[in-house]
Design a protein around this motif. Sequence first.
Motif, PDB file in Angstrom:
ATOM      1  N   TYR A 209       0.923  -1.369   0.095  1.00  0.00           N
ATOM      2  CA  TYR A 209       0.160   0.024  -0.073  1.00  0.00           C
ATOM      3  C   TYR A 209       0.970   1.244  -0.093  1.00  0.00           C
ATOM      4  CZ  TYR A 209      -3.014   3.621   1.782  1.00  0.00           C
ATOM      5  OH  TYR A 209      -4.020   4.521   1.741  1.00  0.00           O
ATOM      6  N   GLY A 212       3.688   0.629  -3.240  1.00  0.00           N
ATOM      7  CA  GLY A 212       3.277   0.358  -4.688  1.00  0.00           C
ATOM      8  C   GLY A 212       3.123   1.764  -5.349  1.00  0.00           C
ATOM      9  N   PRO A 213       2.645   2.914  -4.789  1.00  0.00           N
ATOM     10  CA  PRO A 213       2.630   4.309  -5.531  1.00  0.00           C
ATOM     11  C   PRO A 213       4.011   4.681  -6.212  1.00  0.00           C
ATOM     12  CG  PRO A 213       1.319   4.264  -3.661  1.00  0.00           C
ATOM     13  CD  PRO A 213       1.954   2.989  -3.602  1.00  0.00           C
ATOM     14  N   ILE A 215       6.739   2.750  -6.555  1.00  0.00           N
ATOM     15  CA  ILE A 215       6.952   1.857  -7.655  1.00  0.00           C
ATOM     16  C   ILE A 215       6.394   2.173  -9.064  1.00  0.00           C
ATOM     17  CG2 ILE A 215       7.421  -0.395  -8.527  1.00  0.00           C
ATOM     18  CD1 ILE A 215       7.551  -1.360  -5.567  1.00  0.00           C
ATOM     19  N   TRP A 216       5.206   2.529  -8.716  1.00  0.00           N
ATOM     20  CA  TRP A 216       4.222   2.867 -10.123  1.00  0.00           C
ATOM     21  C   TRP A 216       4.921   4.250 -10.626  1.00  0.00           C
ATOM     22  CZ3 TRP A 216       1.712   0.548 -13.640  1.00  0.00           C
ATOM     23  CH2 TRP A 216       0.756   1.187 -14.131  1.00  0.00           C
ATOM     24  N   ALA A 217       4.972   5.204  -9.717  1.00  0.00           N
ATOM     25  CA  ALA A 217       5.635   6.479 -10.285  1.00  0.00           C
ATOM     26  C   ALA A 217       7.073   6.133 -11.114  1.00  0.00           C
ATOM     27  CB  ALA A 217       5.821   7.444  -9.293  1.00  0.00           C
ATOM     28  N   LYS A 218       7.947   5.247 -10.495  1.00  0.00           N
ATOM     29  CA  LYS A 218       9.263   5.263 -11.055  1.00  0.00           C
ATOM     30  C   LYS A 218       9.234   3.832 -12.087  1.00  0.00           C
ATOM     31  CE  LYS A 218      11.593   7.116  -7.048  1.00  0.00           C
ATOM     32  NZ  LYS A 218      12.193   8.334  -7.715  1.00  0.00           N
ATOM     33  N   ARG A 219       8.232   3.294 -12.587  1.00  0.00           N
ATOM     34  CA  ARG A 219       8.224   2.292 -13.222  1.00  0.00           C
ATOM     35  C   ARG A 219       8.921   2.463 -14.589  1.00  0.00           C
ATOM     36  NH1 ARG A 219       3.484   5.348 -13.974  1.00  0.00           N
ATOM     37  NH2 ARG A 219       2.774   5.714 -16.099  1.00  0.00           N
ATOM     38  N   TYR A 225      13.979  -2.780 -12.648  1.00  0.00           N
ATOM     39  CA  TYR A 225      13.812  -4.107 -13.414  1.00  0.00           C
ATOM     40  C   TYR A 225      15.088  -4.802 -13.184  1.00  0.00           C
ATOM     41  CZ  TYR A 225       9.829  -1.594 -15.466  1.00  0.00           C
ATOM     42  OH  TYR A 225       8.876  -1.049 -15.703  1.00  0.00           O
TER      43      TYR A 225
END
Length: 341
Positions: A209, A212-213, A215-219, A225
Amino acid sequence: MTLFSWIVIVACAVTCARALAAMTSEQKLDYFKAEARASENNIVHLSKAFFINNIMKGPRPYNVAVLFTALKPQFKCGACSRINEEFKYVGTSVHTASLKADVPTFVVEMDFSHGDSEALFAMLGLSNVPLLAFIKADDFTTTQPNSFLNDIPKSHKFDFNTHGFAAEAIVKWINGVSGLDATLARPIDWSALFSNILLPAIIGSIPLYFIGPVIWAKRGNTKIYLVLSLGIYLFCVSGGMYNILKDTPWAHHDHNGVSYLHGDSGWQLGAESYICGSVQVLFGLLITILGTTAVQIDSKSTRNLMSGGALLLCFYLWFKIRWLVSYKMGGYNNGWVYQWL
């Protein structure tokens, strides 16, 4: 006791022994069927004489899956207690499937303290338990009792270290060596459902929770990876992949509850890999953070304090690993420092 009484006792013993040895294959089969029906969980318990004549000697128109154990507390066989809890499901499942089989399979348990089994263990030269062996119908008849277990093929001896103690794994193995189609039916274990699925899902969702945000912002960052690929690689060469390949059970469930560490033995549960790995990763991160941060601080005393803390963490982790080894191998004395830590 008079001489006549001794003569009568000896004569009765000889008569019984001859009667056992003279049992036909049909009589042996009928005996096992009756014992399996009457026994709790359809698990047969035999005397030494019946074991010799009905299992070690032919004719034998049935298969036998025999488990050797030493359940009394003084023997300190934790593995025997664990397999005994699961074996009751095996007996019922195999018995039900055998009712429709051309060649039935009977489940037998020989405990060291039951009846005259101690003499049987000595005769077989058996000192390591638990041992689960499968003996096919008229597979062989031995004239040397001390070679009976050695004559059983390795593929017909269940490997607890590889397959664990779950009744499902034992039934699957018996199906493979006997040709049965036994299915295991056990009541729903709600505690196992919670501890194996719901609890990990709840615990895992909390850090997800918050992280997650981020990681998503730095995808789009390739370093993420790279770290993920490294994590997958480390998983593949670690105990996690071993658990998948060997079908290792995640945890052990019995009347005492759920256990995630396989104490008092060298066997491993699936949860152990992640518990040990998580603890070592946590300590490794703390040691790394302390060590790398210390060199950036101007104060010599603070640097020494942080470096000393990192060193103490190293020793503490080592002692905890020693504790785990001691716990799994039955315990041993490591001196007052080890016991204090």
